[in-house]
Design a protein around this motif. Structure first.
Motif, PDB file in Angstrom:
ATOM      1  N   GLU A 199      47.311 -43.663  17.509  1.00  0.00           N
ATOM      2  CA  GLU A 199      45.955 -44.167  16.777  1.00  0.00           C
ATOM      3  C   GLU A 199      45.260 -43.289  17.037  1.00  0.00           C
ATOM      4  O   GLU A 199      44.080 -43.412  15.548  1.00  0.00           O
ATOM      5  N   VAL A 200      45.260 -41.839  17.318  1.00  0.00           N
ATOM      6  CA  VAL A 200      44.551 -40.695  16.655  1.00  0.00           C
ATOM      7  C   VAL A 200      45.175 -40.584  15.463  1.00  0.00           C
ATOM      8  O   VAL A 200      43.991 -40.109  14.172  1.00  0.00           O
ATOM      9  N   LEU A 201      46.781 -40.156  14.971  1.00  0.00           N
ATOM     10  CA  LEU A 201      46.887 -40.241  13.290  1.00  0.00           C
ATOM     11  C   LEU A 201      46.445 -41.646  12.435  1.00  0.00           C
ATOM     12  O   LEU A 201      46.165 -41.488  11.594  1.00  0.00           O
ATOM     13  N   PRO A 217      43.212 -39.937   8.160  1.00  0.00           N
ATOM     14  CA  PRO A 217      43.161 -40.087   6.651  1.00  0.00           C
ATOM     15  C   PRO A 217      41.275 -38.802   6.604  1.00  0.00           C
ATOM     16  O   PRO A 217      41.821 -39.010   5.221  1.00  0.00           O
ATOM     17  N   GLN A 218      41.077 -39.477   7.514  1.00  0.00           N
ATOM     18  CA  GLN A 218      39.413 -38.796   7.608  1.00  0.00           C
ATOM     19  C   GLN A 218      39.727 -37.780   8.485  1.00  0.00           C
ATOM     20  O   GLN A 218      39.182 -35.989   6.743  1.00  0.00           O
ATOM     21  N   ILE A 219      40.608 -36.417   8.637  1.00  0.00           N
ATOM     22  CA  ILE A 219      40.091 -35.198   9.439  1.00  0.00           C
ATOM     23  C   ILE A 219      41.382 -34.471   8.070  1.00  0.00           C
ATOM     24  O   ILE A 219      41.679 -33.344   8.465  1.00  0.00           O
ATOM     25  N   GLY A 220      42.458 -35.153   8.072  1.00  0.00           N
ATOM     26  CA  GLY A 220      43.941 -34.320   7.008  1.00  0.00           C
ATOM     27  C   GLY A 220      44.816 -33.555   8.237  1.00  0.00           C
ATOM     28  O   GLY A 220      44.574 -33.716   8.982  1.00  0.00           O
ATOM     29  N   ALA A 221      45.505 -33.204   7.720  1.00  0.00           N
ATOM     30  CA  ALA A 221      46.491 -32.133   8.279  1.00  0.00           C
ATOM     31  C   ALA A 221      45.858 -31.085   8.882  1.00  0.00           C
ATOM     32  O   ALA A 221      46.067 -31.210   9.965  1.00  0.00           O
ATOM     33  N   TYR A 222      45.231 -30.474   8.178  1.00  0.00           N
ATOM     34  CA  TYR A 222      44.300 -29.823   8.753  1.00  0.00           C
ATOM     35  C   TYR A 222      43.452 -29.846  10.414  1.00  0.00           C
ATOM     36  O   TYR A 222      43.559 -28.928  11.476  1.00  0.00           O
ATOM     37  N   GLY A 223      43.109 -30.332  10.261  1.00  0.00           N
ATOM     38  CA  GLY A 223      42.580 -31.432  11.375  1.00  0.00           C
ATOM     39  C   GLY A 223      42.784 -32.452  12.640  1.00  0.00           C
ATOM     40  O   GLY A 223      43.199 -32.007  13.000  1.00  0.00           O
TER      41      GLY A 223
END
Length: 65
Positions: free
Chosen positions: A18-20, A25-31
């Protein structure tokens, strides 16, 4: 006698799908990387400066301190 034995290995963690799905999509790879490093910590009270030190090998130096 029935027993429940925890056979999980140490030195691993998991991220809920669920986090992914919801946040990825909102926080991206770095997030997601920052989230993963933070959750890897055994303590939820890890200071931000320690998290940054863990991230530097992944992303490079943030610049002069």
């Amino acid at each position: 006698m029935n027993q429940i034995i925890d056979e999980r290995r140490t030195n691993w963690f998991w991220i809920d799908n669920e986090v992914l799905d919801r946040s990825g999509p909102q926080i991206g790879a770095y997030g997601l990387a920052v989230y993963a490093v933070h959750k890897k910590s055994p303590s939820e009270d890890r200071p931000t400066s320690q998290i940054v030190r863990l991230l530097i090998p992944l992303f490079g130096s943030p610049g002069p301190e």
